[in-house]
Design an enzyme around this catalytic site. Structure first.
Site, PDB file in Angstrom:
ATOM      1  N   ASP A  20       0.827  -1.204   0.000  1.00  0.00           N
ATOM      2  CA  ASP A  20       0.000   0.000   0.000  1.00  0.00           C
ATOM      3  C   ASP A  20       0.861   1.252   0.000  1.00  0.00           C
ATOM      4  O   ASP A  20       1.465   1.598   1.012  1.00  0.00           O
ATOM      5  CB  ASP A  20      -0.904  -0.035   1.238  1.00  0.00           C
ATOM      6  CG  ASP A  20      -1.797   1.179   1.360  1.00  0.00           C
ATOM      7  OD1 ASP A  20      -2.013   1.874   0.343  1.00  0.00           O
ATOM      8  OD2 ASP A  20      -2.297   1.433   2.470  1.00  0.00           O
TER       9      ASP A  20
ATOM     10  N   ASP B 119      -1.973   5.614  -5.426  1.00  0.00           N
ATOM     11  CA  ASP B 119      -2.199   4.787  -4.236  1.00  0.00           C
ATOM     12  C   ASP B 119      -2.565   3.360  -4.624  1.00  0.00           C
ATOM     13  O   ASP B 119      -3.676   3.096  -5.084  1.00  0.00           O
ATOM     14  CB  ASP B 119      -3.323   5.429  -3.403  1.00  0.00           C
ATOM     15  CG  ASP B 119      -3.631   4.657  -2.141  1.00  0.00           C
ATOM     16  OD1 ASP B 119      -2.878   3.722  -1.800  1.00  0.00           O
ATOM     17  OD2 ASP B 119      -4.640   4.992  -1.490  1.00  0.00           O
TER      18      ASP B 119
END
Length: 394
Positions: free
Chosen positions: A97, A281
């Site tokens: 992430d 992201d």
């Protein structure tokens, strides 16, 4: 330096035998033939250490790259890969992430229902585990939370090993119970670590000179283009076979998330006059922009509509439309998302939930709908940037 190191390694495998005289230009010279030493065992680390002792200013690095193969959770919902922790190794499925910085997974002491559905780390079974003592907690934009304590242990990511501070959850919210992965592997900057002063995995491996390059390259395979297979995170390297053309490096404007300036949004190359600051992201499935940009994008799509209860919808028929596209202008380049990837999930009556949604005031989020169309290289140099190029599709 690479040639010198290779010659040194090759020489170690050879043994000198008797010199033989020859005549060259009326002068006697001696040839020293070499034979292979059958007892030689290659040890690259020892040879590099020897070079560094002999030539202190040379600084030959025992650096490498580590590949993490990915599992695509249908339908391109998220991607996770294996990480080993402790001695002997305990294996975890972690969601990599770039929108967070903590590395965490459940502790064996966690009895919450969400923890029991996943692999839990048993600190008592690792000879390299070290207690930290600090409390730890984290929360995410979807309202999910986890909390527990910090510890440290050896982490192995595709063969790259370093001691790392980790969060060990003793409590997890119910949202994590439905997740196929065991926890998260944050790749954001240390400024957004939940506990101040903790260094990220990238901080630690770069400081230890363990990576050939200070980068993480991301290839997320969509089900549409690659049947969801073959994805990877490549720590320390760039795989040029995964993209076409050249990488365009977009400067990071704030070292927290991987935050960049989005100069404009385009539909089939025509400016929509919409831009802002955003983050790239890997931990977010969709593209989230402000409402004005979302409206401008969907106005160009025949049949698109906005449901106040659900969000933006597009006809599922656009799944076959790879010619029309939405683009985001950054760093002097324009990077594309075809309409085919906007038909994210069916909601009924021939409509699909759009892969681009509005309502995000402040930072835009270019999530997996964007990344699964573009190879992204997260470069953590002193002036960080993200290299982007369109994926190579056979």
């Amino acid at each position: 330096m690479k040639i010198f190191a290779l010659v040194s390694l090759a020489g170690a495998a050879l043994t000198v035998v008797n010199a033989l005289p020859i005549v060259v230009n009326n002068r006697t010279a001696f040839v020293v033939p070499l034979t292979r030493n059958p007892h030689f065992k290659p040890d690259a680390q020892a040879q590099i250490a020897k070079l560094n002792r002999r030539y202190p200013g040379l600084n030959v690095l025992a650096a490498s790259a580590g590949r993490i193969p990915l599992i695509n959770v249908h339908p391109d919902l998220e991607y996770f890969g294996p990480v080993s922790v402790g001695t002997p190794a305990q294996s975890f499925k972690l969601n990599f992430d770039t929108g967070s910085a903590d590395i965490w997974f459940p502790s064996s002491t966690c009895t919450a229902a969400a923890c029991r559905k996943h692999t839990r780390f048993n600190a008592a079974q690792s000879s390299t585990y070290q207690k930290d003592g600090r409390q730890w907690s984290i929360s995410y934009g979807d309202g999910s939370t986890a909390s527990g304590f910090l510890g440290s242990d050896m982490i192995d990511v595709g063969g790259i090993q370093v001691r790392q501070t980790i969060g060990l959850a003793t409590a997890e919210s119910a949202q994590f119970g439905s997740s196929p992965d065991d926890g998260l592997f944050g790749l954001g900057f240390s400024t957004i670590e939940s506990v101040k002063g903790v260094k990220t995995f990238l901080d630690n491996v770069i400081a230890a000179d363990l990576l050939a390059q200070p980068v993480v390259s991301v290839f997320l395979p969509s089900e549409r283009l690659f049947n969801g297979k073959g994805g990877e995170y490549l720590f320390g390297g760039i795989d040029s076979s995964k993209f076409t053309g050249s990488l365009i490096y977009v400067p990071v404007i704030r070292k927290a998330y991987w935050q960049v300036a989005i100069k404009d949004t385009l539909y089939n190359g025509q400016s929509l006059g919409q831009g802002g600051e955003g983050i790239i992201d890997t931990g977010t499935t969709l593209v989230i922009v402000d409402e004005a940009a979302a409206q401008a994008i969907h106005e160009g799509i025949d049949g698109a509509l906005h449901d106040p209860e659900v969000g933006w919808l597009v006809p599922c028929s656009v799944r076959s439309d790879s010619a029309n596209r939405v683009s985001f202008s950054m760093g002097g380049g324009a990077f594309h998302v075809p309409l085919a990837d906007l038909a994210y999930q069916e909601v009924g009556s021939g409509y699909c939930y759009s892969g681009i949604q509005g309502g995000k005031y402040g930072l835009w989020i270019l999530g997996d709908v964007f990344i699964k169309n573009n190879y992204c290289v997260f470069s953590q140099t002193t002036s960080p940037s993200i290299g982007i190029a369109p994926l190579a599709v056979n």
